[in-house]
Design an enzyme around this catalytic site. Structure first.
Site, PDB file in Angstrom:
ATOM      1  N   HIS A   1       0.845  -1.209   0.000  1.00 25.65           N
ATOM      2  CA  HIS A   1       0.000   0.000   0.000  1.00 25.65           C
ATOM      3  C   HIS A   1       0.872   1.248   0.000  1.00 25.65           C
ATOM      4  O   HIS A   1       1.757   1.378   0.833  1.00 25.65           O
ATOM      5  CB  HIS A   1      -0.890   0.031   1.244  1.00 25.65           C
ATOM      6  CG  HIS A   1      -2.008  -0.966   1.206  1.00 25.65           C
ATOM      7  ND1 HIS A   1      -3.107  -0.876   2.008  1.00 25.65           N
ATOM      8  CD2 HIS A   1      -2.190  -2.068   0.446  1.00 25.65           C
ATOM      9  CE1 HIS A   1      -3.928  -1.880   1.749  1.00 25.65           C
ATOM     10  NE2 HIS A   1      -3.385  -2.624   0.814  1.00 25.65           N
TER      11      HIS A   1
ATOM     12  N   PRO B   1      -2.943  -0.332  19.317  1.00 24.69           N
ATOM     13  CA  PRO B   1      -2.728  -0.779  17.942  1.00 24.69           C
ATOM     14  C   PRO B   1      -2.926   0.288  16.852  1.00 24.69           C
ATOM     15  O   PRO B   1      -2.628   0.020  15.686  1.00 24.69           O
ATOM     16  CB  PRO B   1      -3.755  -1.906  17.766  1.00 24.69           C
ATOM     17  CG  PRO B   1      -4.796  -1.643  18.794  1.00 24.69           C
ATOM     18  CD  PRO B   1      -4.118  -0.967  19.933  1.00 24.69           C
TER      19      PRO B   1
END
Ligand code: FAD
Ligand code: DHB
Length: 403
Positions: free
Chosen positions: A78, A299
């Site tokens: 990405h 996270p």
């Protein structure tokens, strides 16, 4: 009483998560032998659903270590991410902002499978389902790991112990009190994560700030979506039947131009509480802590696995130097060098978390302030560069971190 079974190793590694397995592999490449012990079964470790985003430096290291072949084939590279707020999407062009870096979406358990495969290919020992693990003697020059393996008492006398046994492991708590200092922050929310058989509705990850709470769109393959939504840290999953999850996700990703997620059967669900935690130093005598055993990040910045990789890269290098030169100079700098990166990642993860989540008591002012910050990050190049550089991963050779 029968004598314990003895398995001698230069380095005894506790934990076969990404930190322990990669350390074992890097040491093998340097000609240093190790034994890995793991409390769970191989199947359990290979199927544990965790992280998904690999920094450029992590990808480069896995490739250089010869374990990147499947990742290169199946990983999704990405070049950007999207931040969604005020019902509009804004792309952060990671590639142009960082001078050509990218991230790769490839599940942590796939990395773990690749590392198991590599370890098996040269017959490197890993003992699964071990019980009653104790570590001893690391404050002197004869460390040993004791445990039970399928009913047998075993011990690994070794030169060094690597504590790669995660946040709930035994290594960190085995260090006598008063030696470590702990820094901790818990967040008043968690993430409810799902895996669904549904084509990801976007080619790139979307981090969404919504009045009702954060949501994240990620993926595992072109046909499997990985989605998260902010929830209570003790959220009861039985209160979240699939239709409720989809309804909540659709609302949080809604945009003025009619964005919709693709829905499909949910085949995995879980809740993760969120905390920031650092133990300092990451060493006690001949015991070295690495990965989640030493630090936890929320996270949001996708840093946990990547930090574990950075730790063991440094530890493998320092141990190899020790066996090559006989000096512990690099080993003695292990903690100091790792902690510099750990704190940078702590700051980034905290910043992303605080910019994107709804906080208890968060009023109109706080939400407007978050929107102002998101506007800055998506319109001011200097601010976008800070996000992109941190997200794709700081180079390994930070000032003072040169190996
Ligand atoms: P672990 O993976 O926890 O491995 C430790 C191992 O030690 C385990 O296999 C455990 O069974 C074993 N063990 C424990 N006790 C013992 C014992 N007594 N004896 C022997 N073995 C023992 N990070 C990212 O970088 N990017 C992300 O996108 C990302 N997303 C995440 C999403 C979620 C929902 C979660 C939960 C985490 C995420 N993370 C992410 C964090 C990442 O998964 C962890 O940081 C990573 O697993 C740390 O690896 P580790 O090897 O240090 O620890
Ligand atoms: C994923 C997890 C993260 O914590 C994150 O920031 C991005 C993606 C994932 O599991 O795909």
């Amino acid at each position: 009483m029968a004598l314990p079974k003895t398995i001698r190793a230069q380095v005894g590694i506790v934990g076969a998560g990404p930190a322990g397995l990669l350390l074992a592999h890097l040491l093998h490449l340097e000609g240093v032998e190790s034994v890995v012990i793991e409390a769970q079964s191989r199947k359990h470790v290979e199927e544990r659903v965790r992280a998904g985003v690999l920094e450029q430096g992590t990808v480069d290291l896995l490739n250089a270590a010869g374990v990147g072949e499947r990742m290169r084939r199946e990983g999704l590279v990405h070049y950007g991410i999207e931040l969604c707020f005020d019902r509009r999407g804004h792309r952060i062009d990671l590639h142009s902002l960082t001078g050509g870096r990218a991230i790769t979406v490839y599940a942590q358990h796939e990395v773990v499978k690749d590392l198991f495969q590599a370890r098996m290919s040269y017959g490197g020992p890993i003992l699964f389902e071990v019980e009653s693990v104790r570590i001893e003697g690391f404050d002197g020059d004869a460390p040993r790991i004791r445990f039970r393996s399928y009913g047998d008492e075993c011990e690994i006398p070794c030169d060094y112990i690597a504590g790669c046994d995660g946040f709930h492991g035994v290594c960190r708590p085995s260090i006598p009190s008063g030696i470590l200092r702990f820094y901790e922050k818990t967040y008043p929310f968690g993430w409810l994560g799902i895996l669904a058989e549904a084509k990801p509705a976007s080619d790139e990850l979307i981090y969404a700030n919504h009045e009702d709470g954060f949501a994240l769109l990620s993926m595992r393959t072109p046909r499997i979506s990985r989605l998260y939504l902010q929830c209570r840290p003790d959220e009861d999953l039985s209160e979240w039947p699939d239709p409720r999850i989809w309804e909540e996700l659709q609302r949080r990703f809604e945009t003025v131009d009619g964005f919709r997620l693709n829905e499909g059967p949910v085949f995995q669900k879980g809740v993760t509480a969120m905390r920031s935690f650092v133990a300092e130093p990451m060493q006690c005598g001949r015991l070295f802590l690495a990965g989640d055993a030493a630090h936890i990040v929320p996270p949001t910045g996708a840093k946990g696995l990547n930090l574990a990789v950075a730790d063991v890269r440094m530890l493998a290098h320092a141990l190899a130097c020790r066996y090559r030169t006989g000096t512990e100079q690099m080993l003695n700098r292990y903690s100091e060098i790792c902690l510099r990166r750990v704190w940078r990642a702590q700051h980034f993860s905290w910043w992303m978390t605080s910019m994107l989540h709804r906080f208890e008591g968060c009023d109109g002012f706080d939400h407007r302030r978050q929107l102002a910050e998101l506007n800055q990050v998506t319109s001011l190049r200097a601010a976008a560069v800070v996000l992109a550089e941190n997200y794709t991963g700081l180079p390994f050779d930070l000032p003072g971190e040169r190996l």
